[in-house]
Each structure stands twice: as C-alpha cells, then as structure tokens.
Design an enzyme around this catalytic site. Structure first.
Site, PDB file in Angstrom:
ATOM      1  N   VAL A   1      -5.144  25.117  34.767  1.00  0.00           N
ATOM      2  CA  VAL A   1      -5.895  26.089  33.950  1.00  0.00           C
ATOM      3  C   VAL A   1      -5.200  27.444  33.829  1.00  0.00           C
ATOM      4  CG1 VAL A   1      -8.132  24.974  34.322  1.00  0.00           C
ATOM      5  CG2 VAL A   1      -7.397  26.832  35.874  1.00  0.00           C
TER       6      VAL A   1
ATOM      7  N   TYR B   1      -4.327  35.919  47.763  1.00  0.00           N
ATOM      8  CA  TYR B   1      -5.668  35.396  47.451  1.00  0.00           C
ATOM      9  C   TYR B   1      -6.627  36.554  47.196  1.00  0.00           C
ATOM     10  CZ  TYR B   1      -9.936  32.539  48.105  1.00  0.00           C
ATOM     11  OH  TYR B   1     -11.138  31.892  47.950  1.00  0.00           O
TER      12      TYR B   1
END
Ligand code: UDP
Length: 314
Positions: A59, A147
């Site tokens: 994605v 992250y």
C-alpha cells in the site's frame, strides 16, 4: 441496501485478521490488502468462502479498489520492535506513503477512515498514565524512531485530510495488544514468554524487568475499533487496558499459567525501551462507552492455548 464494505490494509496481520473476521461476523463485506511482509495468509485462510476478497499489494503504491467503499481501516505496518530494526525503511514508508495512499482511497470513495496509531507516539512518556492530550517524548533518531515518527506523521496526515478535505477520519492509539495469531517469532514480550515457557526455555526479561506495560486482549481492542468506526470522534482515542504490571510480573504470570518449569533470565534492555506505559481511557469510556472486559489471566490462557497448538503442529 448492500452490506457496508470495508477495506483493511494489513488484513493478514495479527490485528487486521481479527478485525476482518469480526466485521464479516457482523455482516460487512471485507476487502483485505496485505503485502505479506509481516502478515501471513494462514491468518485469513479460514475467511475464504465468506464475503471476503484478498488482494496482495504493497500500500505504499497507489491502491485500486473497484466498487463502493464505506470504511478504510489502515492497519498495515510492522509492529514489533525487532521488525523496526530489520525493516526500518519499510516501516517509515508504510506509515508515511502508505497512510497517504490509504487516505487517498478513502477520499476518492467518500469512505470513513481509521488510522491504526500507537502508544509509541508517546515515546518514553514523562506523563503517567498517558492521555490523548500528552504530546510525547520521542527520540527521532533512535532505533524505535522509524515506527514512532512514521505513526506521528501518519496522525498529522490523517488530521490534515480531515481538516483540509473534510474526510471523516479517526485515529486509534493502540496500547500493547495480545492474543492468538501473534507470530511465534514475533519478538514481543507476550509471544516470546509464552513460546519460551511452553518449550521449557529460559524466559528472557530485558533489563531488570521493572519497566511496565498494560496489556489489552485482542477482542477488546477490536470492539473498541468498531465502536470508533461508528462514532463522531475525529481526534485520537486511546484503546488499551489500564491494568499495568511490570515485565518481570508478566514473565512470572506466564510461567504460572503455562505450568512451566522455565527460569527467568535477564538480558540487555533495548535502546529507548519505554520505562512505563499505561493508557488513560477516559476518552474511550466517555465517547465510545468502551472499556476492556477480558482479564489478563483469561486473555493469556486463550493465547497460551493458541501457541500450544501452533507449536505442536510445527
Ligand atoms: N521484553 C522482554 N523480553 C522479551 C521481549 C520484550 O523483557 O523477550 C520487554 C521489552 O523490553 C519491553 C516490554 O517487554 O520492556 C514490552 O515489549 P514488547 O516488545 O512486547 O512491546 P513494546 O511495548 O516495547 O513495544
């Protein structure tokens, strides 16, 4: 009226697959997208034959979905600290580029959007417990920064689409969640401790084990996310279980619940490992009428059962 249709990125992952299954149970049509980097087709194999379509796709590239879409749930991302070390660029790309593509899909379809964010946006928190108004204490150049900063960027992008494009976009800040379908080699505390205890190996507690976490069982998290999907909330909402315990206490509990004779050993604490973590869930209680229902002991017992079967089949 056709069933509402949900696109889930990261649908073959631990949380994504549970979201897909519960939404199918509640009558939704689900399109699951995953590039299988950390996801596993075994997590969704049992959904074949239901109103479920799987698309293998990364994605971070443009997402094409034919037909109407009512919700986009953006869950795709590595989510274990050992994954960030191995996949730093992919972690940054899916949080940044992947969120942009998933938001673009929601905008094109007039769909509602939910971003899977994380308690890691609070970093090593200086406020305890953490409420959504706290801005966090994150090291951008530490090993976890890939992250934490990707998710912080993802939140900023999600809010920008809401403000600028009027997209109905929601953000869930997920605190440590556990349950069946976590990977045997996941690297996080719960799967590590359970597999070590079941194999009779030493449990590896990092540091002195006095750092704390607050663990939420998967079905409670899924219930919170589905409530959020249907709410009017657009700001971030913490979903997690406020019962806090030390990592040492968690290791002891796993030894007791598995009936293992394993010992606990101590290893080096990872860089920037948060000292404490506990959600303030006042907002979720007030806006969503949500609170966790599954006790840590019950959730661990179900998870231990899953790993017992998984290890026996190997
Ligand atoms: N941890 C541990 N032993 C392990 C794995 C993790 O002591 O085998 C510790 C880790 O250092 C952290 C806590 O358990 O303090 C939770 O780690 P996890 O990787 O589950 O998630 P985090 O909350 O750090 O993202």
């Amino acid at each position: 009226m056709p069933n509402p249709r949900v696109v889930i990125t990261g649908a073959a992952g631990f949380i994504g697959s549970h979201l897909a299954e519960t939404l199918l149970d509640r009558g939704y049509a689900v399109v699951g997208i995953d590039n299988l980097l950390t996801g596993d087709l075994a997590n969704i194999a049992h959904l074949a034959g239901r109103d479920f379509v799987f698309v293998k796709h990364d994605v971070t590239n443009f997402i094409v979905v034919d037909g109407p879409v009512d919700f986009v749930l953006h869950w795709a991302s590595p989510a274990s600290p050992i994954d960030y070390l191995e996949l730093p660029i992919q972690t940054l790309k899916v949080g940044a580029l992947g969120t942009h593509k998933a938001l673009g899909l929601a905008k094109a379809k007039g769909a509602r959007f939910v971003l899977a964010s994380t308690s890691e946006v609070y970093g090593d928190p200086l406020v305890h417990p953490q409420d959504e108004g706290y801005w966090g204490n994150v090291n951008p150049v530490g090993p976890r920064g890939v992250y934490d900063e990707a998710k912080r960027f993802a939140e900023a992008m999600t809010v920008a689409y809401h403000r600028y494009h009027g997209l109905d976009a929601k953000i869930v800040r997920i605190f440590n969640t556990f349950g069946p379908r976590m990977r045997v080699r996941d690297g996080r505390a719960v799967p590590n401790f359970i597999t070590q205890a079941l194999r009779g190996e030493d449990l590896t507690v990092y540091g002195d084990g006095s750092q704390t976490r607050s663990l939420c069982y998967i079905s409670d998290l899924v219930d919170g996310v589905i409530r959020l999907m249907h709410s009017d909330a657009n700001g971030p909402v913490n979903i997690g279980n406020p019962r806090e315990l030390t990592v040492e206490a968690l290791a002891r509990l796993v030894v007791r619940l598995t009936g293992s004779s394993s010992r606990i050993v101590h290893q080096a604490l990872p860089v920037d490992d948060p000292r404490v973590r506990k959600p303030d869930i006042t907002r979720a209680e007030t806006i969503l009428g949500w609170r966790p229902r599954v006790s840590l002991e019950d959730g661990l017992a179900r998870t231990i059962e899953y790993f017992r079967e998984k290890l026996a089949a190997r």
